[in-house]
Design a protein around this motif. Structure first.
Motif, PDB file in Angstrom:
ATOM      1  N   ARG A 272     -12.895   3.448   0.058  1.00  0.00           N
ATOM      2  CA  ARG A 272     -12.570   2.053  -0.188  1.00  0.00           C
ATOM      3  C   ARG A 272     -13.740   1.385  -0.918  1.00  0.00           C
ATOM      4  O   ARG A 272     -14.838   1.923  -0.967  1.00  0.00           O
TER       5      ARG A 272
ATOM      6  N   GLN B 206       0.820  -1.216   0.000  1.00  0.00           N
ATOM      7  CA  GLN B 206       0.000   0.000   0.000  1.00  0.00           C
ATOM      8  C   GLN B 206       0.849   1.259   0.000  1.00  0.00           C
ATOM      9  O   GLN B 206       0.500   2.256  -0.609  1.00  0.00           O
TER      10      GLN B 206
ATOM     11  N   THR C 199      -1.073   2.027  10.634  1.00  0.00           N
ATOM     12  CA  THR C 199      -1.594   0.725  10.186  1.00  0.00           C
ATOM     13  C   THR C 199      -2.561   0.157  11.231  1.00  0.00           C
ATOM     14  O   THR C 199      -2.598   0.625  12.369  1.00  0.00           O
ATOM     15  N   THR C 200      -3.321  -0.837  10.819  1.00  0.00           N
ATOM     16  CA  THR C 200      -4.273  -1.437  11.767  1.00  0.00           C
ATOM     17  C   THR C 200      -3.562  -2.349  12.761  1.00  0.00           C
ATOM     18  O   THR C 200      -4.027  -2.513  13.892  1.00  0.00           O
TER      19      THR C 200
ATOM     20  N   VAL D  99       4.189  -0.855   3.747  1.00  0.00           N
ATOM     21  CA  VAL D  99       2.921  -1.185   4.394  1.00  0.00           C
ATOM     22  C   VAL D  99       2.221  -2.237   3.533  1.00  0.00           C
ATOM     23  O   VAL D  99       1.951  -2.003   2.353  1.00  0.00           O
TER      24      VAL D  99
ATOM     25  N   ARG E  72      -9.123  -4.815   4.953  1.00  0.00           N
ATOM     26  CA  ARG E  72      -8.989  -3.610   5.763  1.00  0.00           C
ATOM     27  C   ARG E  72      -7.828  -3.678   6.742  1.00  0.00           C
ATOM     28  O   ARG E  72      -7.646  -2.772   7.546  1.00  0.00           O
ATOM     29  N   SER E  73      -7.062  -4.770   6.688  1.00  0.00           N
ATOM     30  CA  SER E  73      -5.941  -4.926   7.624  1.00  0.00           C
ATOM     31  C   SER E  73      -4.634  -4.509   6.977  1.00  0.00           C
ATOM     32  O   SER E  73      -4.383  -4.818   5.815  1.00  0.00           O
ATOM     33  N   SER E  74      -3.795  -3.815   7.736  1.00  0.00           N
ATOM     34  CA  SER E  74      -2.496  -3.418   7.194  1.00  0.00           C
ATOM     35  C   SER E  74      -1.430  -3.524   8.275  1.00  0.00           C
ATOM     36  O   SER E  74      -1.723  -3.429   9.466  1.00  0.00           O
TER      37      SER E  74
ATOM     38  N   ARG F 162      -1.058  -4.639   2.872  1.00  0.00           N
ATOM     39  CA  ARG F 162      -2.487  -4.587   3.183  1.00  0.00           C
ATOM     40  C   ARG F 162      -3.213  -5.825   2.646  1.00  0.00           C
ATOM     41  O   ARG F 162      -2.918  -6.314   1.554  1.00  0.00           O
ATOM     42  N   GLN F 163      -4.180  -6.296   3.422  1.00  0.00           N
ATOM     43  CA  GLN F 163      -5.150  -7.318   2.961  1.00  0.00           C
ATOM     44  C   GLN F 163      -6.501  -6.834   3.433  1.00  0.00           C
ATOM     45  O   GLN F 163      -6.706  -6.665   4.646  1.00  0.00           O
TER      46      GLN F 163
END
Lengths: 490, 490
Positions: free
Chosen positions: B203, B108, B173-174, B120, B125-127, B122-123
């Motif tokens: 998104r 990302q 990040t999350t 970063v 909504r997770s990062s 990402r998958q």
């Protein structure tokens, strides 16, 4: 013995509890809003307790116990406290109770044996054999037996019956009981010569994979259907239609599953829903119209009143909103971080407008309702007949109005619904009055001659629901690949 | 720490356990059937254990730890025993374990701070933020850090990482962990200048009402989508297409959701499915073709092999058949009374044909498979590339074949599926070879330049599934309102 919930359910009561008494909308006068139909309906309900009005047969003391029910009685005249029993529940347990119960179904078969008449009443895959024998003690006259013998197959009938244990095994029906008829009324008479006999044909095939989804509607006994999007004629008169050529014939894209979901009800499906694409050849760009959107369409038999449909909507949307708040918290928070919105205020009120509303009026009404009743979700009903589609059922007490309603979320319409006309003559007449050439939809109109129960339903655009739920200001924001008059790709 | 099931799952093993070694089908020679790709694949798998091949960077002892992965490595070359970790699972628990894990995601954001690189990953909504610092002890060279800095945003990357507790809170990040990269490979490079930055845009909006349905696919983390049926160009080259005018532009009806479901995967949806109408302008009447049918379409990221898609099909259909047998017993019995059929024999075998099959060959094969393996449900794979759509991924070991498969029920095809090409150059080349004008689908082809993970999927016609499940001999019997070349009404 299990029975259906009484039609005047708690939700309908709640729904009807509040009548708007003060607004400044140009189309809604105070006086008009005050004039509630509820009073008239309650009076009618008391009347209705005596069951349906008598057919004009001379010299019969039991003339009130049978007859053809006038159409007016099926136009959502009243919500009574009558309780309805399912054919599937006419079993040994019902026989043990011994008191009379009320059933609506299709007259699948009618035959006579000497002075007796037998009527097989069917609902879905359940059927029960009803017996009529002249018996003054039970209120059954010779004329009443003759009336039963006169019924046509697939007519919709209401019967008041007493369930008993059978003397011999019953082979021709699913329910193993003997049913004595006390009262019998024909709600809608099918033509005498049906295109084919049920026995000769396969039963409705709908969809057999029920992958445990659409749980709420399943739980309410709805079946999911998929109706064709390619049609020989326009599905509704009003909205703009996409036309194309189909193997040499002219065809169009379905503007709604309206006609086919109604035919599913006539076919005996009882309660159906569909989630699928809806096509509208819109030419102007607005914040809430798309040329293709995902529709949720529902259609169901009703017993007495279109409020039965409103009850389903009320429960369905409360269930959806609750599920979203619980299970999609993270997704909603993601949207909220980018486009902040307030959570929904609780639902539950009712109004009665006298004219159709434009977008501005809708929004204004929404603000007033929220101010006064603290809700973002409400239902308006009894729209003028002239502003609704030709298949909408007129009000029993004033044919200038219709048994119709719209549902509003955050001040914008998300659902349109109504009781539908189930009588072919009335339907053809209304089509003509609306300038629709009945010959272009003869298959639809004729299907109401084959045994059509009173029914109603609604349609919702899911993108619009999501848009308003999240208080976004453009429907394109909730569509992955929006289609508007200028956008056909990717 | 929870991880995805290993790609070489029990189901895939079982699926691959039996290779047909004797048939008399004209299109399937004994020799050809004996020549299994499994052997080659196992050898490749052993090779694969050494991770991806090195990029050609000189003078670096750690050259094997990073680089661009050649396309061949993503063509379902092998099913390895590698275990993949979700970005959402890169948390304190993972840090506590301390050993290295393998992750695939979108890059990302990439930035450099002195001699360090930050990526970063990402998958959905997770990062998580991955750190690279030159460190001979950890196998990280300066060249490797430079390689990470050279990545483009939204490229798909595989990283082998060690998760640690962060020294300072992570704000961007999350996932609240510090991630040290040990190996980094680029699976598919996105173009340097994306049309817009993720941070600037909303998104993906998909559908937010998840009414607890499609439980099996939900349980496997699939999202339901609704893709447009009105398209600017034909969705697939082969099948006949319905054309119409759309506000002055020429348009057509979608012959499948193929292109749009793939774009949903590129958009980061990871696993999607759709149930909706599919339009084919068929002109000949057959027992199993309709001009409009209800399709089930599925598309998903794959890690290594299209067998991952076959596993989903296997589980999905076993779950559907089981559900039908348990929950729809009464409905199936009703059909069986009218059209008697045998219950399905159990599923699970695999073959490898060398040519496409016609209906007669299909049925014959079905009989032979049932005789030999006692099953009504089986999967054939590795079809010749020439008989599959242009977007099918060629086999890594022989480009005359494709990473594709068909699923058969009672001897007739019900599902077609494949790994898809995720590299724009290869896709444009295949389109050209198939005589398709790439300019008519440029939006589709270009979307693969924006960060496209390896993926595959399948499509099924639900009417055909029901027809074969119930052993009926005409698809019209399972459609409420069938549409064939001569039937457009009601």
């Amino acid at each position: 013995m299990s029975t259906e919930p009484p039609p005047a359910s708690a939700a309908a009561e709640e729904l009807a509890a509040v009548i708007a008494s003060s607004t400044e909308l140009p189309t809604l006068s105070k006086k008009q809003l005050r004039k509630s139909a509820r009073k008239a309906e309650r009076a009618a309900a008391a009347e209705q307790q005596k069951m349906h009005p008598p057919a004009p047969v001379a010299e019969d003391p039991f003339v009130a116990n049978y007859g053809d029910v006038p159409v007016e009685e099926t136009q959502s005249k009243a919500v009574t406290a009558r309780s309805w029993t399912e054919v599937a529940d006419l079993d040994a347990a019902a026989a043990a109770v011994g008191r009379s119960v009320l059933v609506r179904g299709f007259a699948q078969d009618i035959c006579s044996l000497g002075s007796m008449a037998f009527v097989v009443v069917r609902q879905g895959r359940s059927s029960a054999q009803c017996v009529l024998a002249a018996n003054a003690g039970a209120g059954v006259s010779k004329q009443m037996v003759a009336f039963a013998k006169s019924l046509t197959k697939e007519s919709v009938v209401d019967v008041e019956v007493v369930v008993a244990f059978p003397k011999e095994p019953v082979v021709s029906t699913t329910q193993q009981v003997e049913i004595q008829v006390r009262k019998i009324y024909c709600i809608n008479r099918a033509i005498a010569t049906l295109p084919f006999n049920l026995e000769d044909a396969a039963r409705s095939e709908a969809e057999y994979e029920k992958p445990k989804f659409r749980e709420f509607l399943w739980s309410k006994d709805f079946d999911e259907i998929h109706t064709p999007k390619l049609l020989g004629g326009a599905s509704e008169g009003g909205a703009a239609v996409f036309k194309l050529m189909y193997n040499g014939q002219s065809a169009c894209l379905a503007q709604s599953p309206q006609l086919h979901k109604q035919m599913a009800i006539i076919g005996g499906c009882r309660r159906v829903f569909e989630v699928g694409p809806v096509f509208r050849a819109e030419t102007s760009r607005t914040h809430r119209h798309l040329c293709e959107f995902t529709g949720l369409d529902v259609e169901m038999e009703i017993k007495e009143h279109y409020f039965e449909v409103c009850d389903v909507i009320d429960d369905l949307f409360v269930s959806i909103f609750k599920h979203l708040a619980e299970k999609c918290k993270e997704e909603l928070e993601t949207i909220n971080r980018q486009y902040s919105f307030e959570p929904l205020k609780e639902a539950g009120t009712e109004m009665e407008p006298m004219g159709d509303l434009n977008t501005e009026a809708e929004k204004k009404l929404g603000r007033l309702v929220k101010e006064k009743y603290g809700t973002d979700f409400f239902i308006l009903h009894r729209y003028p007949l002239a502003v609704r589609p030709f298949y909408s059922m007129p009000c029993y007490d004033n044919p200038a109005y219709s048994n119709s309603f719209d549902v509003f979320l955050r001040g914008e319409e998300i659902i349109s619904g109504a009781q539908r006309i189930h009588v072919p003559g009335m339907l053809a007449k209304r089509a003509k009055e609306c300038g629709i050439d009945a010959s272009t939809m003869s298959a639809y109109i004729e299907s109401f001659s084959l045994g059509a129960p009173p029914h109603g339903g609604f349609g919702a655009g899911l993108e619009r629901v999501v848009m308003l739920l999240c208080a976004l200001d453009n429907v394109r924001m909730v569509s992955m690949f929006p289609r508007d008059p200028h956008r056909l790709s990717p």
